[in-house]
Design an enzyme around this catalytic site. Structure first.
Site, PDB file in Angstrom:
ATOM      1  N   ALA A   1       0.798  -1.228   0.000  1.00 56.50           N
ATOM      2  CA  ALA A   1       0.000   0.000   0.000  1.00 56.50           C
ATOM      3  C   ALA A   1       0.829   1.277   0.000  1.00 56.50           C
ATOM      4  CB  ALA A   1      -0.925   0.000   1.217  1.00 56.50           C
TER       5      ALA A   1
ATOM      6  N   ASN B   1       1.265  -3.226   8.177  1.00 59.72           N
ATOM      7  CA  ASN B   1       2.234  -3.785   7.225  1.00 59.72           C
ATOM      8  C   ASN B   1       3.104  -2.690   6.638  1.00 59.72           C
ATOM      9  OD1 ASN B   1       1.569  -6.782   6.874  1.00 59.72           O
ATOM     10  ND2 ASN B   1      -0.431  -5.796   6.805  1.00 59.72           N
TER      11      ASN B   1
ATOM     12  N   HIS C   1      -1.270   7.226   3.965  1.00 58.63           N
ATOM     13  CA  HIS C   1       0.043   6.846   4.505  1.00 58.63           C
ATOM     14  C   HIS C   1       1.006   8.000   4.238  1.00 58.63           C
ATOM     15  CE1 HIS C   1      -1.480   2.830   4.980  1.00 58.63           C
ATOM     16  NE2 HIS C   1      -1.888   2.830   3.722  1.00 58.63           N
TER      17      HIS C   1
HETATM   18  N1  NDP Z   1       1.913  -4.799   2.606  1.00 62.77           N
HETATM   19  C1  NDP Z   1       0.798  -4.078   2.615  1.00 62.77           C
HETATM   20  O1  NDP Z   1       0.815  -2.878   2.334  1.00 62.77           O
HETATM   21  C2  NDP Z   1      -0.480  -4.730   2.966  1.00 62.77           C
HETATM   22  C3  NDP Z   1      -0.522  -6.036   3.390  1.00 62.77           C
HETATM   23  N2  NDP Z   1      -1.706  -6.629   3.694  1.00 62.77           N
HETATM   24  C4  NDP Z   1      -1.654  -8.023   4.153  1.00 62.77           C
HETATM   25  O2  NDP Z   1      -2.370  -8.813   3.242  1.00 62.77           O
HETATM   26  C5  NDP Z   1      -3.145  -9.777   3.936  1.00 62.77           C
HETATM   27  C6  NDP Z   1      -4.359 -10.131   3.113  1.00 62.77           C
HETATM   28  O3  NDP Z   1      -5.178  -8.990   2.978  1.00 62.77           O
HETATM   29  P1  NDP Z   1      -6.700  -9.110   2.482  1.00 62.77           P
HETATM   30  O4  NDP Z   1      -6.758  -9.916   1.247  1.00 62.77           O
HETATM   31  O5  NDP Z   1      -7.243  -7.741   2.488  1.00 62.77           O
HETATM   32  O6  NDP Z   1      -7.322  -9.935   3.695  1.00 62.77           O
HETATM   33  P2  NDP Z   1      -8.632 -10.855   3.686  1.00 62.77           P
HETATM   34  O7  NDP Z   1      -8.909 -11.146   5.111  1.00 62.77           O
HETATM   35  O8  NDP Z   1      -9.684 -10.284   2.822  1.00 62.77           O
HETATM   36  O9  NDP Z   1      -8.132 -12.190   2.954  1.00 62.77           O
HETATM   37  C7  NDP Z   1      -7.158 -13.042   3.461  1.00 62.77           C
HETATM   38  C8  NDP Z   1      -7.470 -14.429   2.954  1.00 62.77           C
HETATM   39  O10 NDP Z   1      -6.365 -15.292   3.256  1.00 62.77           O
HETATM   40  C9  NDP Z   1      -6.846 -16.483   3.811  1.00 62.77           C
HETATM   41  N3  NDP Z   1      -5.856 -17.029   4.724  1.00 62.77           N
HETATM   42  C10 NDP Z   1      -5.500 -16.564   5.947  1.00 62.77           C
HETATM   43  N4  NDP Z   1      -4.532 -17.327   6.475  1.00 62.77           N
HETATM   44  C11 NDP Z   1      -4.259 -18.289   5.566  1.00 62.77           C
HETATM   45  C12 NDP Z   1      -3.356 -19.379   5.539  1.00 62.77           C
HETATM   46  N5  NDP Z   1      -2.543 -19.614   6.570  1.00 62.77           N
HETATM   47  N6  NDP Z   1      -3.336 -20.177   4.449  1.00 62.77           N
HETATM   48  C13 NDP Z   1      -4.162 -19.930   3.407  1.00 62.77           C
HETATM   49  N7  NDP Z   1      -5.055 -18.915   3.371  1.00 62.77           N
HETATM   50  C14 NDP Z   1      -5.102 -18.099   4.449  1.00 62.77           C
HETATM   51  C15 NDP Z   1      -8.139 -16.111   4.539  1.00 62.77           C
HETATM   52  O11 NDP Z   1      -8.983 -17.225   4.598  1.00 62.77           O
HETATM   53  P3  NDP Z   1      -9.776 -17.646   5.952  1.00 62.77           P
HETATM   54  O12 NDP Z   1     -10.473 -16.406   6.399  1.00 62.77           O
HETATM   55  O13 NDP Z   1     -10.649 -18.746   5.482  1.00 62.77           O
HETATM   56  O14 NDP Z   1      -8.685 -18.074   6.894  1.00 62.77           O
HETATM   57  C16 NDP Z   1      -8.713 -15.017   3.634  1.00 62.77           C
HETATM   58  O15 NDP Z   1      -9.549 -15.546   2.636  1.00 62.77           O
HETATM   59  C17 NDP Z   1      -3.473  -9.087   5.273  1.00 62.77           C
HETATM   60  O16 NDP Z   1      -3.641 -10.038   6.302  1.00 62.77           O
HETATM   61  C18 NDP Z   1      -2.296  -8.206   5.524  1.00 62.77           C
HETATM   62  O17 NDP Z   1      -1.364  -8.861   6.366  1.00 62.77           O
HETATM   63  C19 NDP Z   1      -2.879  -5.958   3.570  1.00 62.77           C
HETATM   64  C20 NDP Z   1      -2.900  -4.658   3.151  1.00 62.77           C
HETATM   65  C21 NDP Z   1      -1.703  -3.913   2.841  1.00 62.77           C
HETATM   66  O1  OAA Z   2      -3.715  -1.323   2.895  1.00 58.99           O
HETATM   67  C1  OAA Z   2      -3.273  -0.395   3.580  1.00 58.99           C
HETATM   68  O2  OAA Z   2      -3.666   0.773   3.465  1.00 58.99           O
HETATM   69  C2  OAA Z   2      -2.163  -0.618   4.542  1.00 58.99           C
HETATM   70  C3  OAA Z   2      -2.390  -1.606   5.539  1.00 58.99           C
HETATM   71  O3  OAA Z   2      -3.432  -2.158   5.697  1.00 58.99           O
HETATM   72  C4  OAA Z   2      -1.267  -1.934   6.378  1.00 58.99           C
HETATM   73  O4  OAA Z   2      -0.354  -1.116   6.549  1.00 58.99           O
HETATM   74  O5  OAA Z   2      -1.287  -3.043   6.913  1.00 58.99           O
END
Ligand code: NDP
Ligand code: OAA
Length: 267
Positions: free
Chosen positions: A124, A190, A220
């Site tokens: 992000a 994150n 951000h």
């Molecule tokens: N770097 C960045 O800037 C950002 C990073 N992120 C990261 O991305 C991740 C995903 O975001 P988002 O898609 O919005 O979240 P969501 O909650 O919409 O989706 C995450 C999906 O991953 C699945 N999941 C969770 N754990 C596991 C596992 N161990 N193995 C397989 N599948 C799994 C969940 O399934 P179920 O619910 O069935 O477990 C869910 O369907 C966030 O948790 C966050 O850490 C997000 C935003 C910004």
């Molecule tokens: O998606 C975003 O805006 C950032 C976010 O969630 C994070 O930092 O974990």
């Protein structure tokens, strides 16, 4: 063409798959779901031209060109570490997971044993190239402010700090190190962890998190100072409808990174 396995099919995963359908050089052949969620994920994928196979772990004989994590912190331990050991290159968005003590070193060791690499995606935020270049010359300070609409802080410790539904003005819900932020707010910090790893580390990066009922965007903002000079950046990200904690730019960051592995010119 690159064969990709994706971990997680939530807000980010499904949007990435939709965009990748347009790129003949990238093919996601499998999606790893949480145990018990396989049927739900199959339903989500039903409308795709060539729906990926749904698995709960990478089969022992599978050799995707890339494994991309779009799932959450637990997936790093569960799927990314073992894949690196097997020599499979991994891309990760849940960078906040690397705030757990010792995990960076374990990932490095696993990648070295597998003779492969792990790539931490900017997600992000932007400017990671400039920040990590500035680090070479020496950085003095990095300050980050993460501001999101009040609803993005639901089901987090912010609920103990203020009544999110009743907020009338921007309210600081956290101030401290990036390490504490990533542990308390794993799905919202994150970016804080990414800035720390590119910059001056989790303990020296100062983080302020704000619940803002007046904002529709995930904003951000960071400032870095060092031998190179100074650098300020503000990014107003549109949240994904399916998950207001996550900015749409994270999806595009994954698609860009995958494209850079497949296309002749990477940018
Ligand atoms: N770097 C960045 O800037 C950002 C990073 N992120 C990261 O991305 C991740 C995903 O975001 P988002 O898609 O919005 O979240 P969501 O909650 O919409 O989706 C995450 C999906 O991953 C699945 N999941 C969770 N754990 C596991 C596992 N161990 N193995 C397989 N599948 C799994 C969940 O399934 P179920 O619910 O069935 O477990 C869910 O369907 C966030 O948790 C966050 O850490 C997000 C935003 C910004
Ligand atoms: O998606 C975003 O805006 C950032 C976010 O969630 C994070 O930092 O974990």
């Amino acid at each position: 063409m690159l064969n990709i396995t994706m971990i997680g099919c939530g807000a980010i995963g499904i949007s990435v798959l939709e965009l990748l359908e347009k790129d003949p050089q990238l093919h996601v052949d499998a999606v790893i779901a949480s145990a018990g969620s396989e049927d739900l994920v199959r339903q989500r994928l039903a409308s795709f031209r060539q729906p990926p196979t749904v698995l709960t772990a990478l089969p022992a004989d599978a050799r995707p060109d890339l494994l991309v994590e779009c799932a959450g912190h637990k997936a790093i331990e569960e799927h990314v570490l073992p894949a690196l050991e097997r020599g499979i290159a991994c891309l990760v968005v849940s960078v906040g997971a690397l705030s757990e003590p010792g995990l960076v070193e374990r990932l490095e060791a696993a990648a070295a044993r597998g003779n492969t690499r792990i790539e931490l995606l900017p997600g992000a935020i932007g400017g990671i190239d400039a920040l990590s270049a500035a680090k070479v010359g020496g950085l003095d300070t990095v300050d980050y402010i993460g501001r999101k609409p009040a609803r993005a802080w639901k089901n987090t410790p912010a609920e103990q700090v203020c009544a999110l539904d009743e907020l009338r003005e921007p309210t600081v819900i956290f101030h401290g190190s990036a390490r504490e932020a990533a542990q308390l707010y794993p799905k919202n910090a994150n970016v804080a962890a990414t800035l720390s790893l590119a910059g001056i580390g989790l303990d020296r990066t100062r983080v302020t998190l704000i619940a803002d009922p007046l904002s529709e965007d995930n904003v951000h903002h960071f400032e870095a100072r060092g031998a190179f000079g100074g650098f300020e950046m503000s990014l107003r990200g549109k949240p994904l409808e399916a998950n207001p904690k996550t900015s749409a730019l994270t999806v595009y960051s994954v698609v860009r990174a995958l494209g850079n592995h497949a296309h002749a010119i990477s940018i």
